[in-house]
Scaffold this active site. Structure first.
Site, PDB file in Angstrom:
ATOM      1  N   LYS A   1     -21.120 -20.553  17.134  1.00  0.00           N
ATOM      2  CA  LYS A   1     -20.735 -21.191  15.867  1.00  0.00           C
ATOM      3  C   LYS A   1     -19.796 -22.341  16.035  1.00  0.00           C
ATOM      4  O   LYS A   1     -20.193 -23.228  15.393  1.00  0.00           O
ATOM      5  CB  LYS A   1     -20.061 -20.000  15.282  1.00  0.00           C
ATOM      6  CG  LYS A   1     -20.133 -18.551  15.637  1.00  0.00           C
ATOM      7  CD  LYS A   1     -21.476 -17.853  14.693  1.00  0.00           C
ATOM      8  CE  LYS A   1     -21.712 -16.698  15.065  1.00  0.00           C
ATOM      9  NZ  LYS A   1     -22.603 -16.067  14.292  1.00  0.00           N
TER      10      LYS A   1
ATOM     11  N   TRP B   1     -18.911  -5.860  13.390  1.00  0.00           N
ATOM     12  CA  TRP B   1     -20.084  -6.413  13.550  1.00  0.00           C
ATOM     13  C   TRP B   1     -21.127  -5.196  13.962  1.00  0.00           C
ATOM     14  O   TRP B   1     -20.929  -4.458  14.572  1.00  0.00           O
ATOM     15  CB  TRP B   1     -19.951  -7.573  14.739  1.00  0.00           C
ATOM     16  CG  TRP B   1     -21.470  -8.016  14.768  1.00  0.00           C
ATOM     17  CD1 TRP B   1     -22.203  -8.675  13.873  1.00  0.00           C
ATOM     18  CD2 TRP B   1     -22.095  -8.326  16.079  1.00  0.00           C
ATOM     19  NE1 TRP B   1     -23.137  -9.152  14.482  1.00  0.00           N
ATOM     20  CE2 TRP B   1     -23.139  -9.262  15.848  1.00  0.00           C
ATOM     21  CE3 TRP B   1     -21.448  -8.130  17.662  1.00  0.00           C
ATOM     22  CZ2 TRP B   1     -24.083  -9.360  16.902  1.00  0.00           C
ATOM     23  CZ3 TRP B   1     -22.578  -8.553  18.540  1.00  0.00           C
ATOM     24  CH2 TRP B   1     -23.527  -9.136  18.198  1.00  0.00           C
TER      25      TRP B   1
ATOM     26  N   ASP C   1     -13.164  -9.996  21.141  1.00  0.00           N
ATOM     27  CA  ASP C   1     -14.417 -10.761  21.001  1.00  0.00           C
ATOM     28  C   ASP C   1     -13.806 -11.868  20.210  1.00  0.00           C
ATOM     29  O   ASP C   1     -13.475 -11.947  18.792  1.00  0.00           O
ATOM     30  CB  ASP C   1     -15.328 -10.030  20.202  1.00  0.00           C
ATOM     31  CG  ASP C   1     -16.733 -10.428  19.952  1.00  0.00           C
ATOM     32  OD1 ASP C   1     -16.811 -11.734  20.349  1.00  0.00           O
ATOM     33  OD2 ASP C   1     -17.571  -9.851  19.224  1.00  0.00           O
TER      34      ASP C   1
HETATM   35  C1  LMR Z   1     -23.969 -12.114  12.325  1.00  0.00           C
HETATM   36  O1  LMR Z   1     -22.963 -11.499  12.347  1.00  0.00           O
HETATM   37  O2  LMR Z   1     -24.699 -12.338  11.248  1.00  0.00           O
HETATM   38  C2  LMR Z   1     -24.149 -13.221  13.630  1.00  0.00           C
HETATM   39  O3  LMR Z   1     -23.476 -12.785  14.363  1.00  0.00           O
HETATM   40  C3  LMR Z   1     -25.424 -13.083  13.943  1.00  0.00           C
HETATM   41  C4  LMR Z   1     -25.975 -11.816  14.680  1.00  0.00           C
HETATM   42  O4  LMR Z   1     -26.549 -11.777  15.735  1.00  0.00           O
HETATM   43  O5  LMR Z   1     -25.806 -10.809  14.108  1.00  0.00           O
END
Ligand code: LMR
Length: 397
Positions: A245, A129, A210
């Site tokens: 989510k 992420w 996570d």
């Molecule tokens: C995403 O990956 O799009 C979501 O988790 C929102 C974010 O805060 O990045």
């Protein structure tokens, strides 16, 4: 103070969300930010949440401070949801604090790691992420990557991953995604979790899991398989959860951070540091989201309703994974997108080139992250034709 500054770069995900909002083309499609969308393209408030909020409005008696760990009822429910019957809970080796969202949980975890072991490096998957490295670096920690996703096979680089994890020294932290890996949709299988547990045991590193998408892959229990296995196998574990989510509570910012230590006594000490980290940061979390979740999970009827709504979100995404693959095939697209069906959660990489991503956005008003990460939940019956013909065009030209 500010006169020398250059503007900070726009966040690749939230910046995209803003650009999509400003786009006035009626046929635009948002495959960017990770929010669930229903068939009508909306992100609705779950019915169980509406009901829990109404009850909370009627029954709430005080707005006094909630305390650094947040709501104890919420924390106990989250422990059950994440760990089920894990031994660590019975042994009172779990300390949980509710936090402002999953990102808040990660930042508290990062600050705690920095406090306990300032020299620790946090190892994270390549890719991960987009905000993961930034959160840990902001806490002053070093960050390294381990191989994870193979774009050529659209699957896990298991051998390369475990070769890298084999080098992680005692005291370092290995960040893992519990399920619905963001951004690849490729998850660890049970045997991979088993290997992580064995390596952590042998090498002495601490996994940090996570779990931002529990319930979005298969079901609540299967999605927590890795966390539960590590909780049973290891003396120490950190994990974070999010209700953004699975409860659709994105803007309420509700998540939790949990630590497991080797003994109940060590857990009490670790918890004191967890709370002091929170106190030094934002003092205590906002209550609203936690009380909604606790209200739902405490009530059998509301919980059953939630499970139904969660299953509906999950099933819709999974069915659109299959539909997208068959529709692209039917449109004569030669490239095989069958991997999308095998992946789980909101995201997959489409594996298309940056120029094609740009063209999709500029010419066809289809938005996805620059890595080609697409949020499958953004597709619906009304926009599928437009998506398929745009994809066919950019792949053909
Ligand atoms: C995403 O990956 O799009 C979501 O988790 C929102 C974010 O805060 O990045």
């Amino acid at each position: 103070m500010f006169s020398h500054l250059q503007a900070a770069p726009t966040d690749p995900i939230l910046g995209l969300m803003a650009a999509y909002t400003q786009d006035t083309r009626p046929f635009k499609i948002d495959l960017g930010v990770g929010v669930y969308k229903d068939e009508a393209g909306n992100t609705p408030i779950l019915a169980c949440v509406k009901e829990a909020e109404a009850r909370r409005g009627r029954n709430e008696t005080t707005k006094t401070y909630i305390g650094m760990a947040g709501d104890p009822g919420f924390n106990a429910q989250i422990d059950q949801l994440s760990l089920g019957g894990a031994r660590a809970l019975v042994d009172q080796r779990v300390a949980t604090a509710h936090t402002p969202g999953g990102t808040g949980a990660l930042r508290v975890a990062a600050d705690l790691i920095k406090r306990c072991r300032p020299e620790a490096t946090v190892w994270m998957s390549d890719p991960t992420w987009g905000n993961h490295p930034a959160v840990f670096k902001a806490a002053g920690l070093a960050v390294h990557e381990y191989p994870y996703y193979d774009p050529a096979t659209q699957s896990l680089r298991a051998d390369a991953m475990f070769d890298a994890v084999a080098q992680v020294p005692a005291g370092d932290v290995v960040l893992l995604h519990a399920c619905c890996h963001n951004p690849s949709g490729v998850d660890l299988a049970p045997e991979h979790w088993q290997r992580v547990a064995e390596m952590a045991q042998r090498q002495g590193f601490v996994p940090l899991v996570d779990m931002a998408y529990q319930g979005f892959s298969s079901d609540l229990d299967s999605d927590a398989y890795g966390v539960r296995l590590l909780a049973d196998a290891l003396p120490e574990l950190i994990y974070t959860t999010s209700c953004s989510k699975n409860f659709g509570l994105y803007r309420e910012r509700i998540g939790a951070v949990s630590v497991i230590a080797a003994t109940a006594e060590q857990t009490t000490v670790a918890k004191s540091h967890l709370l002091s980290t929170i106190r030094n940061n934002y003092s205590m979390p906002p209550a609203h989201g936690a009380l909604i979740v606790a209200e739902i999970l405490d009530n059998a009827a509301l919980k059953a309703q939630w499970l139904g709504e969660l299953a509906a979100m999950r099933d819709r995404i999974n069915s659109y994974r299959s539909l997208m693959v068959s529709r692209l095939r039917d449109a004569g697209v030669e490239r095989d997108f069958g991997f999308i069906e095998r992946q789980r959660g909101m995201f997959s990489f489409l594996g298309i080139a940056p120029e094609q991503i740009q063209r999709l956005r500029e010419e066809f008003a289809i938005y996805m992250v620059g890595s080609s990460r697409a949020n499958i939940a953004g597709l619906n019956q009304r926009n599928m034709d437009h998506f398929v013909s745009a994809m066919a065009t950019v792949l053909r030209d």
